[in-house]
Design a protein around this motif. Sequence first.
Motif, PDB file in Angstrom:
ATOM      1  N   LEU A 204       0.826  -1.209   0.000  1.00 29.27           N
ATOM      2  CA  LEU A 204       0.000   0.000   0.000  1.00 29.27           C
ATOM      3  C   LEU A 204       0.857   1.254   0.000  1.00 29.27           C
ATOM      4  N   VAL A 205       1.872   1.302   0.868  1.00 26.99           N
ATOM      5  CA  VAL A 205       2.722   2.492   0.944  1.00 26.99           C
ATOM      6  C   VAL A 205       3.520   2.660  -0.343  1.00 26.99           C
ATOM      7  N   SER A 206       4.079   1.578  -0.855  1.00 25.14           N
ATOM      8  CA  SER A 206       4.833   1.648  -2.106  1.00 25.14           C
ATOM      9  C   SER A 206       3.929   2.079  -3.256  1.00 25.14           C
ATOM     10  N   ALA A 207       2.693   1.561  -3.283  1.00 24.40           N
ATOM     11  CA  ALA A 207       1.753   1.952  -4.338  1.00 24.40           C
ATOM     12  C   ALA A 207       1.431   3.440  -4.249  1.00 24.40           C
ATOM     13  N   ALA A 208       1.245   3.949  -3.031  1.00 24.68           N
ATOM     14  CA  ALA A 208       0.950   5.371  -2.852  1.00 24.68           C
ATOM     15  C   ALA A 208       2.110   6.229  -3.352  1.00 24.68           C
ATOM     16  N   LEU A 209       3.334   5.835  -3.037  1.00 28.29           N
ATOM     17  CA  LEU A 209       4.502   6.598  -3.481  1.00 28.29           C
ATOM     18  C   LEU A 209       4.648   6.581  -4.995  1.00 28.29           C
ATOM     19  N   HIS A 210       4.346   5.449  -5.609  1.00 27.92           N
ATOM     20  CA  HIS A 210       4.496   5.345  -7.058  1.00 27.92           C
ATOM     21  C   HIS A 210       3.313   5.974  -7.802  1.00 27.92           C
ATOM     22  N   LEU A 211       2.105   5.849  -7.258  1.00 25.37           N
ATOM     23  CA  LEU A 211       0.944   6.451  -7.904  1.00 25.37           C
ATOM     24  C   LEU A 211       1.034   7.972  -7.921  1.00 25.37           C
ATOM     25  N   THR A 212       1.547   8.538  -6.839  1.00 25.56           N
ATOM     26  CA  THR A 212       1.659   9.996  -6.746  1.00 25.56           C
ATOM     27  C   THR A 212       2.892  10.534  -7.455  1.00 25.56           C
ATOM     28  N   GLY A 213       3.734   9.653  -7.980  1.00 28.18           N
ATOM     29  CA  GLY A 213       4.918  10.096  -8.700  1.00 28.18           C
ATOM     30  C   GLY A 213       6.057  10.543  -7.814  1.00 28.18           C
ATOM     31  N   VAL A 214       5.960  10.263  -6.496  1.00 29.90           N
ATOM     32  CA  VAL A 214       7.042  10.633  -5.589  1.00 29.90           C
ATOM     33  C   VAL A 214       8.329   9.912  -5.986  1.00 29.90           C
ATOM     34  N   THR A 215       8.177   8.670  -6.403  1.00 31.13           N
ATOM     35  CA  THR A 215       9.342   7.904  -6.849  1.00 31.13           C
ATOM     36  C   THR A 215       8.922   6.959  -7.961  1.00 31.13           C
ATOM     37  N   HIS A 216       9.861   6.628  -8.805  1.00 32.77           N
ATOM     38  CA  HIS A 216       9.651   5.632  -9.856  1.00 32.77           C
ATOM     39  C   HIS A 216      10.643   4.476  -9.677  1.00 32.77           C
ATOM     40  N   ALA A 217      11.074   4.291  -8.442  1.00 33.32           N
ATOM     41  CA  ALA A 217      12.104   3.290  -8.141  1.00 33.32           C
ATOM     42  C   ALA A 217      11.633   1.897  -8.525  1.00 33.32           C
ATOM     43  N   ALA A 218      12.531   1.134  -9.114  1.00 35.52           N
ATOM     44  CA  ALA A 218      12.269  -0.255  -9.475  1.00 35.52           C
ATOM     45  C   ALA A 218      13.147  -1.170  -8.629  1.00 35.52           C
ATOM     46  N   VAL A 219      12.851  -2.445  -8.692  1.00 34.57           N
ATOM     47  CA  VAL A 219      13.580  -3.443  -7.902  1.00 34.57           C
ATOM     48  C   VAL A 219      14.492  -4.236  -8.840  1.00 34.57           C
ATOM     49  N   PRO A 220      15.752  -4.473  -8.479  1.00 32.38           N
ATOM     50  CA  PRO A 220      16.673  -5.194  -9.372  1.00 32.38           C
ATOM     51  C   PRO A 220      16.258  -6.643  -9.600  1.00 32.38           C
ATOM     52  N   PRO A 221      16.548  -7.189 -10.781  1.00 35.24           N
ATOM     53  CA  PRO A 221      16.183  -8.577 -11.097  1.00 35.24           C
ATOM     54  C   PRO A 221      16.760  -9.594 -10.119  1.00 35.24           C
ATOM     55  N   THR A 222      17.958  -9.327  -9.598  1.00 38.17           N
ATOM     56  CA  THR A 222      18.573 -10.268  -8.658  1.00 38.17           C
ATOM     57  C   THR A 222      17.718 -10.427  -7.413  1.00 38.17           C
ATOM     58  N   LEU A 223      17.193  -9.313  -6.900  1.00 36.21           N
ATOM     59  CA  LEU A 223      16.353  -9.364  -5.706  1.00 36.21           C
ATOM     60  C   LEU A 223      15.045 -10.084  -5.997  1.00 36.21           C
ATOM     61  N   LEU A 224      14.497  -9.866  -7.188  1.00 41.55           N
ATOM     62  CA  LEU A 224      13.272 -10.559  -7.582  1.00 41.55           C
ATOM     63  C   LEU A 224      13.503 -12.063  -7.660  1.00 41.55           C
ATOM     64  N   ALA A 225      14.631 -12.476  -8.224  1.00 46.38           N
ATOM     65  CA  ALA A 225      14.953 -13.902  -8.318  1.00 46.38           C
ATOM     66  C   ALA A 225      15.138 -14.512  -6.926  1.00 46.38           C
TER      67      ALA A 225
END
Length: 350
Positions: free
Chosen positions: A219-240
């Motif tokens: 929820l918090v990450s969605a709020a930050l990204h929806l409002t354009g506060v940040t566009h940070a992505a997660v690296p593929p290594t962490l996803l794996a």
Amino acid sequence: MPTALPALLRFLPTLALGIVGGALAFAVNLPLPWLLGAMIATTAASLCGVRLRSPGRGRKGVLVVIGVMLGTAFTPGMTGDLGLWSLSLAVMLVATAVMMAFSVWFSQRVAGHSRETALYAGVPGGVSTVTLMAMASGADLRVVGMTHAIRILVVLLAIPPVLQAIGHVDLAGATPDLAQWLWLPGAADAAWLTVAGLGGLWLGRRLRLPNALLFGPALVSAALHLTGVTHAAVPPTLLALAQVIIGVSVGVRFAGTSLARLGQTLVMASLQALVLLVIAVLAAWIGHLLTGYSAAAALLAYMPGGAPELSLVALTLGIDPAFVTTHHLMRISVLVLLLPALLRMMARRA
């Protein structure tokens, strides 16, 4: 740290087995390689009698990370129609009611379990929350836990062939090159992701959300990204790595058991899971026809599995993670609110 370090050291062989399984699956181009490879390797080892350690608190940390990753799917440019989402949520809730009714009937009448055991074992999702609620009842926790574990195992193994059958998605996807595997977010983006994780952890517990470790950060990450506060992505290594630990978490649930000891529970839970899967496929196709959203997204949103596992699959394959996560949050919230009333109603009827 004094207690966490020994636990981490004991978990390392299990993690290594999961990574090897994921790497082998990746090498042979298995769909969802890090998740399914780790899950298959640890499940096979568990059923062969190998004592594997659970991630323990490490899984909690991974849930927070997955929640933050899911929030990155919510962007200011989202064009999702609120009316269509509402219609899809309604279809999902109807499908959940059908799944629940069948599961409880099957567990009581066919498998022969008690009323409490049938209710908690039949809930299509929310295994962590449901298990905690079952502990305060007369339910057979072993049957409840194994039924949910087998259901998640069956659902995850079924995802690649079912998605290939309905189309709409490229299971192979793009293979990251070395530069992508080694990519890390900048300091500012990493700080915002950390804020989303820690702030979401506090918010989820404050609001008493079901599966607060996952949905609070989301929820918090969605709020930050929806409002354009940040566009940070997660690296593929962490996803794996997140996929490996979630896969391992499924596999180690079978530790201390064997195919011979599982017996009837394995057969009954597998049959139940397959019927629920058919219901989910039919509901997903209806949702696709009514809303126009892809059948693949609807299927992952309606499937009777765990929210972390299915949301992570959606994120990995790029199948509308925001859509899938929202549906699972709604389903778990409704089920948690209604379970006590359902148990009282079943008791009165009995």
